[in-house]
Design a protein around this motif. Structure first.
Motif, short mmCIF file in Angstrom:
data_model
loop_
_atom_site.label_atom_id
_atom_site.label_comp_id
_atom_site.label_asym_id
_atom_site.label_seq_id
_atom_site.Cartn_x
_atom_site.Cartn_y
_atom_site.Cartn_z
N ASP A 4 0.80 -1.22 0.00
CA ASP A 4 0.00 0.00 0.00
C ASP A 4 0.84 1.27 0.00
O ASP A 4 0.29 2.38 -0.03
N VAL A 27 1.19 4.16 -7.44
CA VAL A 27 0.22 3.51 -8.32
C VAL A 27 -0.35 4.52 -9.31
O VAL A 27 -0.66 5.66 -8.95
N ARG A 58 1.54 -0.58 -10.74
CA ARG A 58 2.11 -0.40 -9.39
C ARG A 58 3.63 -0.52 -9.53
O ARG A 58 4.14 -1.53 -9.98
N TYR A 112 7.42 -0.65 -8.11
CA TYR A 112 8.19 -1.02 -6.92
C TYR A 112 9.61 -0.47 -6.95
O TYR A 112 10.20 -0.23 -5.90
#
Length: 293
Positions: free
Chosen positions: A138, A142, A151, A153
């Motif tokens: 979370d 995004v 999304r 990383y």
């Protein structure tokens, strides 16, 4: 006149076969990348591990690494220890560097799917101070628009920027597309890059080559400098793919067991260091070497 941007298309497709993993009959593993570093640099290894554990006998345990980074994306389940437990969608980069011991254990009935990569370190940072970076599901940036959810990383992609610190420029993106929807984003032409399909089918590039679940599509590397365009279009059931892209380091490596080195004699030194208890466990790292986002 401005030059037309080139397309990043599929250069070749692989379908890694599943086999029984080292944790026993409940463990299925796919070697997405293995023994191909001359072409996959900076990616040394990528395993897709699926565990459907049906008993309460502990599996896994502590083991050492040095000379590279592990890049872990947990797709399903939980994995870890009392120091840190990863949940579905969590991401971690562990810089093994000069040497570290970590524990990946599961002590109860569990279903888990983990993508874990071994990422090369630049030669100048081979023996960097160990550190661990955790990015929770979370907390990852995004982008959701036009039927696409991206999304991010690691790195910069689709207008997003990850907070994760990199020694090697690295993009890791989880891309979901609704049925028939498409997405086009810029990608550096000099990056080695591939797509690994988790679900559905996807058409890639201007020629629309199709990838299906559990296939890996390596992208071409245009000779032009700068950026190219990566276009993805989902099939009738939608698609979810993980994209990895990284800058090659162009240095040979010596892989042996859990270690990566520049010279064979360094491997012997690493084993000696581990046997003599000179490598810290990740749980004992100083606070400044454990970063949570």
């Amino acid at each position: 006149m401005e030059n037309q941007r080139v397309a990043r298309n599929i250069a070749f497709i692989k379908t890694p076969r599943p086999h029984q993993g080292f944790l026993g009959p409940d463990h299925t593993a796919r070697a997405v990348i293995q023994d191909e570093f001359v072409n996959s640099d900076p990616f040394i290894l990528l395993m897709d591990d699926i565990l459907d554990k049906k008993d309460n006998e502990p599996v896994g345990g502590p083991h050492p690494h040095a000379g590279f980074e592990t890049v872990s994306l947990l797709l399903e389940g939980k994995v870890g220890d009392s120091a840190h437990m990863m949940k579905a969608g969590d991401f971690q980069i562990m810089t093994a560097g000069s040497g570290i011991v970590h524990t990946e254990s599961i002590e109860e009935k569990s279903k888990m799917r983990l993508l874990q990569m071994w990422l090369n370190l630049p030669k100048t940072e081979r023996w960097a101070k160990p550190r661990v970076q955790d990015l929770a599901f979370d907390k990852a940036p995004v982008l959701a628009e036009n039927g696409a959810v991206i999304r991010l990383y690691s790195g910069s992609f689709a207008g997003l920027v990850s907070p994760v610190q990199n020694y090697v420029p690295l993009i890791v993106a989880d891309i979901e597309l609704r049925p028939g929807k498409s997405s086009t984003n810029a990608l550096m032409n000099n990056y080695n890059a591939f797509l690994y399909v988790i679900d559905g089918t996807i058409e890639v590039g201007e020629d629309g080559q199709m990838l299906t679940a559990n296939q890996i599509g390596w992208l071409n590397k245009p000779s032009d400098g700068g950026e190219g365009d990566l276009t993805l279009k989902a099939g009738n059931s939608g698609a979810r793919v993980i994209m990895y892209a990284g800058e090659p380091q162009n240095d040979p490596i010596v892989p042996y067991g859990p270690f990566i080195a520049d010279r064979p004699e360094e491997i012997k030194d690493l084993y000696s260091s581990f046997r003599h208890g000179e490598m810290l466990h990740v749980s004992a790292l100083p606070e400044e070497q454990r970063i949570s986002y």
